[in-house]
Design an enzyme around this catalytic site. Structure first.
Site, short mmCIF file in Angstrom:
data_model
loop_
_atom_site.label_atom_id
_atom_site.label_comp_id
_atom_site.label_asym_id
_atom_site.label_seq_id
_atom_site.Cartn_x
_atom_site.Cartn_y
_atom_site.Cartn_z
NE ARG A 93 -20.32 -22.83 -10.10
CZ ARG A 93 -20.75 -23.88 -9.43
NH1 ARG A 93 -21.54 -24.78 -10.04
NH2 ARG A 93 -20.41 -24.08 -8.17
CG HIS A 96 -24.24 -23.90 -7.59
ND1 HIS A 96 -24.44 -23.17 -8.74
CD2 HIS A 96 -23.55 -23.05 -6.74
CE1 HIS A 96 -23.89 -21.96 -8.62
NE2 HIS A 96 -23.37 -21.86 -7.42
CG HIS A 98 -22.40 -21.87 -2.29
ND1 HIS A 98 -21.52 -22.65 -3.00
CD2 HIS A 98 -22.76 -20.85 -3.10
CE1 HIS A 98 -21.33 -22.11 -4.19
NE2 HIS A 98 -22.07 -21.02 -4.29
CD GLU A 103 -22.35 -17.18 -5.76
OE1 GLU A 103 -22.17 -18.40 -5.56
OE2 GLU A 103 -22.82 -16.70 -6.82
CG HIS A 142 -27.03 -19.47 -6.70
ND1 HIS A 142 -26.95 -19.99 -5.42
CD2 HIS A 142 -25.75 -19.26 -7.09
CE1 HIS A 142 -25.68 -20.09 -5.06
NE2 HIS A 142 -24.93 -19.66 -6.07
CD GLU A 165 -11.62 -28.44 4.58
OE1 GLU A 165 -11.68 -29.28 5.48
OE2 GLU A 165 -10.93 -27.40 4.68
#
Length: 386
Positions: A93, A96, A98, A103, A142, A165
């Site tokens: 994964r 990236h 957020h 998270e 992460h 979104e």
């Protein structure tokens, strides 16, 4: 329409053709709505508090999959979003972050290795197995990797129901959309080499299963993070009740976990999670195994009961009374997230125990001998009647 203090009834505007943007514009009106319904204004029914996250197919590739529950799929859950993610052995994964959500994760099956970088330049590498949790503050970069031998399955929780979104900020997406001359200068690579980079976001991609020994950081002087991102929830000393157990981790136990409290609850056959409410936080649930029936009380005679099974998600708005009945012959296990770093609960039993008998007698119109039979303190999870 009667709306409560939190404005959850604003989701009913959606049935009148509002977009999500229109919903946010309308939401403040809910805070100004009357707090008591009149004879002409009947309170709106409680909407569905259930979503089958594992029945979805939101993203699936050769290296893994991800199903999500955001406000787009589960409108009542404005404060918390969730993702059920699976990674094949070696799958990545990708790197990236957020921007608008922290998270949290719980490992259900398999093993995962994570890396995370903090604003102070410290980095951390950790490995996770079943029962372990992690927490990455919003904005911290992460990566996740499946370690094998089998598929890794884990639940992700985000402290913003709209996080998908707003999107994930992925390293491949950023580089692919940066002018080559800029990317070349920043990455110290010629344009011919950059041309071989992915042309769009990778999200989840295949990779080789790493060796058992953790690799060194590329920057030899990088300091290992002193701020643990890993917590072994299933190793926590549980709260034991006659009908089941609860494993609770708050910020005081796991300092980096600043926006959530996490609970793993096990209900034995026939058990009842007693009537209670949480005055400070919404409750988001994921059912790991077994079956249960949850009933939620929303004031003014509004009650909603729904059945839950493995792979379904439940939600209880802040301050709404509720209880959970275990259904079936096998124990029911569920994960619960509260969007607060501190656990708070008021049980009906504690409430009754915290009042004088004379007041309860006047409130209910019942004699003292009946009052004496009422519970005085919480029982948590009540065992099946013998």
């Amino acid at each position: 329409m009667n709306a409560d203090e939190r404005g959850y009834d604003t989701i009913f505007y959606m049935s009148k053709g509002f977009s999500r943007r229109g919903l946010f514009q309308a939401a403040p009106l809910a805070f100004l709505a009357p707090q008591h319904a009149t004879a002409q204004e009947q309170p709106a029914a409680i909407p569905s508090l259930k979503f089958d996250i594992e029945a979805q197919t939101h993203w699936k590739g050769e290296a893994g999959s991800a199903n999500e529950a955001t406000v787009a799929e589960f409108p009542i859950s404005q404060s918390i979003a969730g993702v059920s993610m699976r990674l094949k052995p070696g799958a990545i994964r990708e790197l990236h972050w957020h921007a608008l959500a922290a998270e949290w994760a719980y490992m259900i099956e398999g093993r995962v290795r994570t890396t995370v970088v903090m604003p102070n330049g410290q980095s951390a590498i950790d490995e996770f197995g079943p029962g372990d949790t992690w927490y990455f503050p919003r904005g911290h970069g992460h990566l996740l990797q499946g370690l094998g031998p089998g598929e890794a399955h884990f639940l992700l929780g985000f402290d913003n129901g709209h996080f998908s979104e707003f999107g994930t900020f992925s390293i491949t997406d950023w580089i692919a959309n940066t002018p080559p001359e800029i990317a070349s200068r920043v990455l110290n690579l010629p344009a011919s080499t950059l041309a071989k980079f992915p042309k769009k976001e990778l999200y989840i991609g295949p990779g080789e299963v790493p060796g058992t020994i953790l690799e060194d950081f590329r920057l030899a002087s990088s300091q290992t993070s002193q701020f643990a991102h890993k917590y072994r929830l299933d190793m926590q000393l549980p709260r034991v009740f006659e009908g089941g157990t609860e494993y609770v981790v708050q910020q005081k136990d796991f300092p980096v976990q600043t926006t959530f409290t996490a609970v793993k609850m096990i209900l034995q056959p026939g058990a009842l999670r007693e009537m209670h409410w949480h005055p400070h936080a919404d409750e988001w649930q994921y059912y790991l195994s077994g079956r249960a029936r949850m009933t939620v009380f929303g004031s003014h005679g509004r009650i909603r009961s729904e059945d839950y099974r493995k792979g379904t998600v439940g939600f209880v708005p802040q301050g709404y009374g509720h209880y959970i009945e275990q259904v079936g012959d096998q124990p029911t296990e569920l994960l619960i997230l509260f969007n607060s770093p501190e656990y708070q609960e008021i049980s009906l039993a504690n409430w009754l125990g915290g009042n004088p008998s004379s007041l309860l007698s006047a409130n209910f119109g019942i004699p003292q001998e009946t009052i004496d039979k009422l519970p005085k303190k919480e029982r948590g999870i009540i065992a099946r009647k013998s």
